[in-house]
Write a protein that holds these residues in place. Structure first.
Motif, mmCIF file in Angstrom:
data_model
loop_
_atom_site.group_PDB
_atom_site.id
_atom_site.type_symbol
_atom_site.label_atom_id
_atom_site.label_comp_id
_atom_site.label_asym_id
_atom_site.label_seq_id
_atom_site.Cartn_x
_atom_site.Cartn_y
_atom_site.Cartn_z
ATOM 1 N N VAL A 60 40.855 45.275 55.182
ATOM 2 C CA VAL A 60 42.065 44.530 54.829
ATOM 3 C C VAL A 60 41.893 43.960 53.428
ATOM 4 C CG1 VAL A 60 43.553 42.575 55.386
ATOM 5 C CG2 VAL A 60 42.558 43.953 57.230
ATOM 6 N N ILE A 61 42.827 44.281 52.542
ATOM 7 C CA ILE A 61 42.750 43.870 51.136
ATOM 8 C C ILE A 61 43.957 43.023 50.775
ATOM 9 C CG2 ILE A 61 42.716 44.673 48.742
ATOM 10 C CD1 ILE A 61 40.141 45.310 50.202
ATOM 11 N N PHE A 62 43.698 41.894 50.125
ATOM 12 C CA PHE A 62 44.785 41.086 49.589
ATOM 13 C C PHE A 62 45.366 41.806 48.372
ATOM 14 C CE2 PHE A 62 46.083 37.850 46.391
ATOM 15 C CZ PHE A 62 47.234 37.414 47.039
ATOM 16 N N ASP A 68 45.746 46.691 45.413
ATOM 17 C CA ASP A 68 44.772 47.167 46.398
ATOM 18 C C ASP A 68 44.325 48.585 46.084
ATOM 19 O OD1 ASP A 68 47.460 47.998 47.115
ATOM 20 O OD2 ASP A 68 46.597 48.784 48.960
ATOM 21 N N LYS A 69 44.787 49.093 44.945
ATOM 22 C CA LYS A 69 44.470 50.469 44.562
ATOM 23 C C LYS A 69 42.975 50.670 44.349
ATOM 24 C CE LYS A 69 45.616 53.900 40.979
ATOM 25 N NZ LYS A 69 45.789 55.020 41.921
ATOM 26 N N HIS A 90 43.195 51.466 56.148
ATOM 27 C CA HIS A 90 43.406 50.547 55.023
ATOM 28 C C HIS A 90 44.647 49.707 55.278
ATOM 29 C CE1 HIS A 90 43.614 49.189 50.807
ATOM 30 N NE2 HIS A 90 44.920 49.378 50.921
ATOM 31 N N VAL A 91 44.510 48.396 55.151
ATOM 32 C CA VAL A 91 45.631 47.476 55.328
ATOM 33 C C VAL A 91 45.761 46.623 54.074
ATOM 34 C CG1 VAL A 91 46.594 45.589 56.698
ATOM 35 C CG2 VAL A 91 45.269 47.390 57.821
ATOM 36 N N ALA A 92 46.917 46.662 53.436
ATOM 37 C CA ALA A 92 47.193 45.819 52.266
ATOM 38 C C ALA A 92 48.174 44.732 52.672
ATOM 39 C CB ALA A 92 47.766 46.658 51.131
ATOM 40 N N VAL A 113 37.311 42.026 55.289
ATOM 41 C CA VAL A 113 38.495 41.280 54.880
ATOM 42 C C VAL A 113 38.300 40.724 53.477
ATOM 43 C CG1 VAL A 113 39.990 39.301 55.351
ATOM 44 C CG2 VAL A 113 39.073 40.638 57.255
ATOM 45 N N ASN A 114 39.281 40.983 52.614
ATOM 46 C CA ASN A 114 39.360 40.354 51.297
ATOM 47 C C ASN A 114 40.188 39.084 51.480
ATOM 48 O OD1 ASN A 114 41.247 41.189 48.293
ATOM 49 N ND2 ASN A 114 39.641 39.681 48.559
ATOM 50 N N ASN A 115 39.526 37.958 51.642
ATOM 51 C CA ASN A 115 40.189 36.705 52.016
ATOM 52 C C ASN A 115 40.638 35.951 50.775
ATOM 53 O OD1 ASN A 115 41.008 34.793 54.046
ATOM 54 N ND2 ASN A 115 39.331 33.490 53.368
ATOM 55 N N SER A 116 41.786 36.329 50.245
ATOM 56 C CA SER A 116 42.299 35.730 49.018
ATOM 57 C C SER A 116 43.779 35.416 49.159
ATOM 58 C CB SER A 116 42.084 36.680 47.833
ATOM 59 O OG SER A 116 40.719 36.834 47.544
ATOM 60 N N GLY A 117 44.311 34.756 48.143
ATOM 61 C CA GLY A 117 45.731 34.473 48.107
ATOM 62 C C GLY A 117 46.095 33.146 48.723
#
Length: 468
Positions: A60-62, A68-69, A90-92, A113-117
């Motif tokens: 999972v990408i923020f 997310d490319k 892949h989940v954006a 998990v990219n835990n951002s935003g």
């Protein structure tokens, strides 16, 4: 003039990037996380975590300023090359918390998990429920960037220290971040203006900008007030030294009522009143950043991901440059050149995911030469891996940040960690920031309100406490 690669990264190995963290917890203890090798394959030098070759992996990408490319084209592609039998999901998303919180509750955790935003998950709560894998094996694993070294030995100072929650590494911060004020160097050159070094010079420039219908400063009141909350805290540290931030993070008695905090909030609230535009309280970060690209805003508080986030909208007449916050008082503890230089862009592996071994390997691939160098090429952000981007042509924003870093030297502002440690306090701080900047409360009331919230959290035995 373009900076040489060695000049750009000269300071990135300094411990000053992040003060060493000695984390400990009180209150409730975290639920023990399952072993990341419980169902692993045989380990080896090439497969240190025991990844099952055919096990699927969910990432999972923020999808914010960096899109997310990079994940699809670089890191997931590298994982597929290493494990061609593994199917990658892949989940954006731009709503990490909203989308993932129900899944963690339901026991359906993704692997990476990219835990951002603005909707990042509360890491302390996840740790308490045993959801964050121990990254100790990752830091001790053989580096894919530099044979003969461990992963930890290849990273800039502060990465390991910032990974610790309750004394255990749980989060990988992937990029080097410079947070200060951004402006259009081409506009300043055309006008004959220079970045102000003192608050008096700042307000004098505000008068010139006002005469031309330009707001001296703006931040997004919607989906982004934390930019200004950061700005307030880092400005307070400039006045009173990094102990101001350490005390805030440690929930120290009276930390938010310190004179330095009150002075910083007072200065910024008055600047907003005299030279800002209340219309920006109704805008989000993208809308506000577009206004700056149109030269309707001179200074914008943000991190070094800004240029990439606005790359598609940036006209040729705009060139991002970074400037420290002007000295607020004549007796500031830190010099004008001091800026916040730290690490950011958090990634974690789910301890209760289907493939935690694959998650650890995914992070190791991110920290490879190809993974880190490619990320810099695609996102215009430096990663925490040292010495992997020789020969890359860097953008004006990155060069400007490098020059600011060089000028700061050891005079760096430490990163505030209460955002990740006490998300409830951080979220409350955003509403209070909007209130004080809009004049609905006084700076003294802001400090009192923040202190009461911090005290309430400190007194809540159900919340694990962190110290640094």
């Amino acid at each position: 003039m373009s900076l040489a690669r060695r000049d750009v990264l000269r300071g990135l190995g300094l411990a000053a990037l992040a003060a060493p963290l000695a984390a400990c917890a009180t209150g409730r203890s975290a639920t023990p996380a399952p072993s990341a090798t419980a169902s692993a394959a045989a380990t080896s030098a090439a497969n240190p975590f025991g990844v099952q070759a055919a096990s699927p992996l969910e990432v999972v990408i923020f999808s914010g300023g960096n899109s997310d490319k990079y994940a699809v084209d670089l890191h997931e592609a590298a994982y597929s090359k290493a494990y061609p039998q593994a199917k990658i999901k892949h989940v954006a998303t731009q709503k990490v918390g909203t989308q993932l919180r129900p899944r963690f509750i339901a026991g359906d955790a993704p692997d990476v998990v990219n835990n951002s935003g603005p909707e990042a998950l509360d890491l302390q709560s996840l740790v308490a429920e045993g959801h964050l894998a121990d990254l100790t094996p990752l830091f001790a694993a053989p580096s894919l960037a530099f044979p003969g070294k461990t992963v930890r030995e290849t990273l800039v100072g502060g990465v390991y220290e910032n990974s610790l929650i309750d004394g255990v590494p749980r989060v990988l911060q992937y990029t080097v971040a410079h947070r200060a004020l951004w402006y259009n160097a081409k506009l300043f050159q055309a006008k004959g203006w220079t970045a102000p070094r003192t608050w008096a010079e700042f307000t004098a420039l505000g008068e010139k900008a006002k005469a031309e219908g330009i707001a001296l400063f703006a931040y997004p009141g919607q989906v982004g007030p934390f930019y200004q909350l950061w700005n307030l805290v880092y400005s307070a540290a400039k006045i009173g030294g990094n102990k101001v931030i350490v005390d805030i993070d440690n929930l120290a008695d009276g930390a938010w009522k310190a004179d330095a905090v009150l002075q910083a909030v007072t200065a910024w609230a008055k600047l907003q009143k005299d030279y800002g535009d209340p219309a920006y309280f109704g805008l989000d970060h993208t809308q506000t950043q577009v206004k700056q690209l149109q030269d309707k805003v001179l200074f914008y508080p943000c991190g070094s991901w800004l240029e990439n986030e606005m790359a598609k909208d940036k006209p040729d007449t705009f060139e991002y440059a970074i400037a420290p916050v002007p000295s607020i008082t004549a007796a500031d503890a830190l010099p004008y050149e001091a800026i916040m230089i730290g690490v950011s862009e958090a990634f974690f592996v789910s301890a209760k995911g289907e493939n935690p071994q694959g998650g650890l390997e995914y992070l190791r691939l991110m920290l490879s030469r190809e993974g880190a160098r490619g990320y810099t090429e695609m996102t215009r952000n430096l990663t925490v891996v040292n010495g992997v981007v020789d020969g890359l042509k860097l953008t004006s924003a990155v060069e400007s940040a490098a020059r600011a870093q060089e000028a700061a030297g050891q005079n760096t502002i430490t990163d505030a960690r209460f955002e990740g440690w006490y998300k409830e306090l951080f979220d409350y701080g955003q509403t209070q920031t909007n209130s004080v900047m809009a004049g609905r409360i006084t700076p003294a009331e802001f400090c009192a309100n923040m202190q009461k919230k911090a005290d309430d959290l400190k007194g809540d035995s159900s919340i694990a406490k962190q110290t640094r």
